[in-house]
Design an enzyme around this catalytic site. Sequence first.
Site, PDB file in Angstrom:
ATOM      1  CG  ASP A  91      43.293  17.672  62.933  1.00 53.12           C
ATOM      2  OD1 ASP A  91      44.277  18.053  62.070  1.00 53.12           O
ATOM      3  OD2 ASP A  91      42.257  18.314  62.757  1.00 53.12           O
ATOM      4  CG  ASP A 145      44.177  23.832  60.037  1.00 47.20           C
ATOM      5  OD1 ASP A 145      44.464  23.635  58.777  1.00 47.20           O
ATOM      6  OD2 ASP A 145      44.997  24.441  60.746  1.00 47.20           O
ATOM      7  CE  LYS A 169      45.330  14.739  59.654  1.00 44.58           C
ATOM      8  NZ  LYS A 169      44.899  15.971  60.502  1.00 44.58           N
ATOM      9  CG  ASP A 215      38.540  19.332  62.583  1.00 40.34           C
ATOM     10  OD1 ASP A 215      38.062  19.870  61.716  1.00 40.34           O
ATOM     11  OD2 ASP A 215      39.712  18.908  62.352  1.00 40.34           O
TER      12      ASP A 215
END
Length: 308
Positions: free
Chosen positions: A28, A30, A223, A249
């Site tokens: 991922d 960000d 996602k 995250d």
Amino acid sequence: MSASESCTRLTEAHSKSLLNNHDTFLFDCDGVLWNFPEIFPGAVELLNYLTEHGKQLFFVTNNSTKTQDDYAKRFNDIGYKAKPEQIICTAWLTAQHLKSIDFKGRCYVLGMHSMAHELEREGFEICGGIGPDPLASDATAIKTDKLNLDPNVNCVISALDLHVSYIKILKAATYLNRPNVLFLATNDDASLPQSDEVIMPGAGTILASVATAACRSPTILGKPHAPMFDAIRSVFPNVDPKRTVMIGDRVETDIAFGNRQGTTTLLVFSGATSEKYLDSLKQGDERDLLPSFCVKDVQQFLNFLKSN
Ligand SMILES: O=C(O)[C@H](O)[C@H](O)COP(=O)(O)O
Ligand SMILES: [Mg+2]
């Protein structure tokens, strides 16, 4: 996997086992690699370390504000040589989805120019929604004939739109009042991970406004849903979920995505999820959201990998 078996705090031994028993690492962006413009310490070095150890890397981001080429340039600018096909971003994914269903027609898109670029690159027509569209200050009644709606719009796409407005939500909902109009969304993240107290509303806040007004639910492509993994398979057919690690995250998107696809999952605490929130989840029964391992950040993961 029980709550006690999951959420294991990553150690040096676990890290070496992840390296030796996995071929593919899904990152991922960000909240894991950066909170742009801040690139997290160790992020670029970790990407290069895994690549030097023969691993296949993909970047699976729900962020729809950049194109594949934008991301490839960003990675190259920060020191990681990424190829566009490694980048599975939702602006590109949306265009691939429309191609896969042989869509014909015109789209009203609540999103940034990256959405228009990826869709138009595949020959899809955009009919409004990109950029500012403010309510006229003297608006009293909003009549359809003042909206310049396009009778040929048959798809509404909701993405992260920093120019979202009442009129744009109204137009999207009005288009969706026609049953034949397809309703897609890039993702439903609540917010963008930020390193200070500012809460940046995510694509999910825009999607919720449109869906509420239209009384309809979209097909969400990002996602935790499957299309992103399908896109990876289209580039890398030999990908084996059992030998894949998903690093994210946000538990509701990244970890749920990896768990549903059967990968190993590694949660970092540098973005949307705190240790306190993860502990609260362990008390519940949402196994889908519990990672295999958790670690402070990518720097700590890298340090474990490099330790003797
Ligand atoms: O609101 C959004 O669109 C998301 O928070 C953001 O873009 C997530 O990006 P990711 O963490 O999937 O890279
Ligand atoms: Mg993230």
